[in-house]
Design an enzyme around this catalytic site. Structure first.
Site, short mmCIF file in Angstrom:
data_model
loop_
_atom_site.label_atom_id
_atom_site.label_comp_id
_atom_site.label_asym_id
_atom_site.label_seq_id
_atom_site.Cartn_x
_atom_site.Cartn_y
_atom_site.Cartn_z
CD GLU A 22 -23.39 -18.06 3.50
OE1 GLU A 22 -23.61 -17.11 4.28
OE2 GLU A 22 -22.33 -18.74 3.55
CB CYS A 32 -10.19 -8.94 0.85
SG CYS A 32 -9.70 -10.40 1.80
CE1 TYR A 414 18.25 0.66 -11.64
CE2 TYR A 414 19.57 -0.08 -13.51
CZ TYR A 414 19.13 0.94 -12.68
OH TYR A 414 19.54 2.22 -12.89
CD1 TRP A 422 23.86 -0.81 -5.30
CD2 TRP A 422 23.44 -2.81 -4.41
NE1 TRP A 422 25.01 -1.53 -5.40
CE2 TRP A 422 24.79 -2.79 -4.87
CE3 TRP A 422 22.97 -3.97 -3.81
CZ2 TRP A 422 25.65 -3.86 -4.75
CZ3 TRP A 422 23.82 -5.06 -3.69
CH2 TRP A 422 25.15 -5.00 -4.15
#
Length: 442
Positions: A22, A32, A414, A422
């Site tokens: 490395e 990240c 839901y 929906w």
């Protein structure tokens, strides 16, 4: 390091010696997470490190940090290594070579400056240097160059630290991986956060004084800057591989087979490779840690005597800027056209929760489907709380070749605190189904 760990699990130290080089000081960390460390949302750098060199050594994997590989000799089966601390070079032999050099940041000629206050954010060392500058110099004005994922995340980091932020993007919209209409929503939200977003603007140079950054020069004027963050994307870091005669693909990334093999005894994984897009059927370069870890795992399993393949990608990505969430998967409208699809789109506005439930906020969902078959080609989401991760349902559907008609019947969870009766996913699929089934008139 994913490859090394997987190979070690399958073959013991007496059967397989594993050595990792490395160039920097850190291994196995979350790149990240760097913008969120800089912005003060997470601790670092230790919190971002998954495993230290010492931990790998304990597991039977020798890690040499501050060691740069400068050459590969495939005939001799050796690599040339420079010990950056000792200032000496030596050769090291191999039976298997894993090439995992990542990607190199794009740096235009104007970015070549020794002045303080100009940063890229790719490695943990980069993040540490930027934090030190912010803590020590306490600049008032930040200019972020590039409106992609890194640029947007770094703009958030600067906002969280209380700086005045200007975000400069050469294209006409930020987040060019989403369609123009969705990008317009992102642009409006960015400006709503108090960020000075300048699109369609080209950076031409940097003004410095006394060894420090003072301003960014663009074709639309000069912008004062006490710190500059450059996020113009990356390219596969394949110079060593190319010099060694290893094959590169049209994206500039290393070309591998399904097992991540480049040549006999040579493997590659991560941002230095190109990958197969499952929808466009084309080679692409998608530099994401999720793919890199999976590819490394595949290479390590194969080196260790097992069998594994990498199935490709569909371009799923999410990001956030303060409370704004942006997500995409599959192909955008532009990408679908480039791949030769006749596509239709449907865009809906809904809410993350039942409209009457506290905390309900709007989101916009866009679906891209093949015109005659209704096969889902891609989806995009721009919204706030609990919006972006809904892209995962679309990702599963794209991955498995579902049609929008099939999606309308999905049995999604839901309850008023989590979704309307929906769900926005179902509403978007239903609207796309209506567009797909309309007669096509030439």
């Amino acid at each position: 390091m994913s490859a090394a760990a997987q190979a070690r699990r399958r073959r013991g130290p007496d059967d397989l010696a594993i050595l990792a080089f490395e160039m920097g000081r850190f291994v196995s960390y979350s790149a990240c997470g760097i913008p969120y460390w800089i912005g003060g949302q997470v601790d670092g750098p230790d919190a971002l490190i998954a495993r230290t060199p010492a931990a790998f050594r304990t597991a039977g994997i020798e890690v040499r940090t501050r060691h740069e590989v400068t050459g590969i000799d495939l005939d001799a089966r050796t690599v040339t290594v420079r010990d950056r601390e000792a200032g000496r070079s030596y050769a090291e032999g191999f039976d298997h070579l894993v090439y995992a050099t990542g990607a190199s940041p794009v740096r235009p000629p104007w970015a070549a400056t020794e002045a303080g206050g100009v940063f890229g954010v790719q490695t943990l060392e980069d993040g540490s240097a930027l934090r030190d500058w912010l803590d020590r110099e306490k600049p008032a004005d930040a200019v972020v160059i590039g409106g992609g994922y890194i640029g947007v995340e770094m703009a958030e980091a600067m906002i969280n630290r209380g700086l005045r932020v200007t975000l400069v993007e050469k294209s006409e919209q930020p987040m060019g991986t989403v369609d123009e209409d969705m990008g317009a929503l992102v642009a409006a939200s960015i400006r709503g956060l108090g960020i000075d977003l300048r699109t369609g603007v080209t950076v031409e140079g940097l003004e410095t004084a006394n060894g420090r950054i003072g301003a960014v020069v663009t074709d639309a004027g000069t912008i004062p800057a006490g710190v500059v963050v450059i996020g113009l994307g990356v390219r596969p870091n394949t110079a060593l591989a190319e010099a060694a005669g290893l094959p590169l693909g049209p994206t500039g990334g290393l070309r591998t087979d399904l097992r991540q093999r480049v040549a006999e005894g040579v493997w590659a994984a991560g941002d230095c490779t190109e990958v197969h897009h499952r929808i466009s059927r084309r080679p692409v370069h998608v530099p994401l840690g999720t793919h890199a870890n999976k590819q490394g795992r595949v290479a390590g399993i194969n080196i260790g005597g097992g069998y594994a393949t990498f199935p490709g990608v569909i371009g799923t990505a999410v990001t956030k800027l303060c409370d704004l969430e942006v997500a995409r998967t599959g192909l955008s409208s532009r990408e679908a056209a480039q791949a030769g699809f006749a596509a239709v789109t449907a865009t809906v506005e809904s809410t993350n929760r039942a409209g009457y439930f506290p905390g309900a906020v709007p989101m916009t969902v866009k679906v891209i489907a093949e015109r005659d078959t209704g096969v889902l080609l891609g989806a995009q989401i721009v919204g706030r709380a609990e919006a972006a991760k809904r892209i995962d349902a679309f990702a599963v559907a794209v991955w498995n070749g579902m049609t929008v008609s099939e999606m309308t019947g999905l049995d999604l969870g839901y309850a008023p605190p989590y979704a309307p009766v929906w769900d926005p996913i179902l509403i978007a699929a239903r609207k796309a189904e209506e567009v797909v089934t309309k007669p096509f008139i030439r």
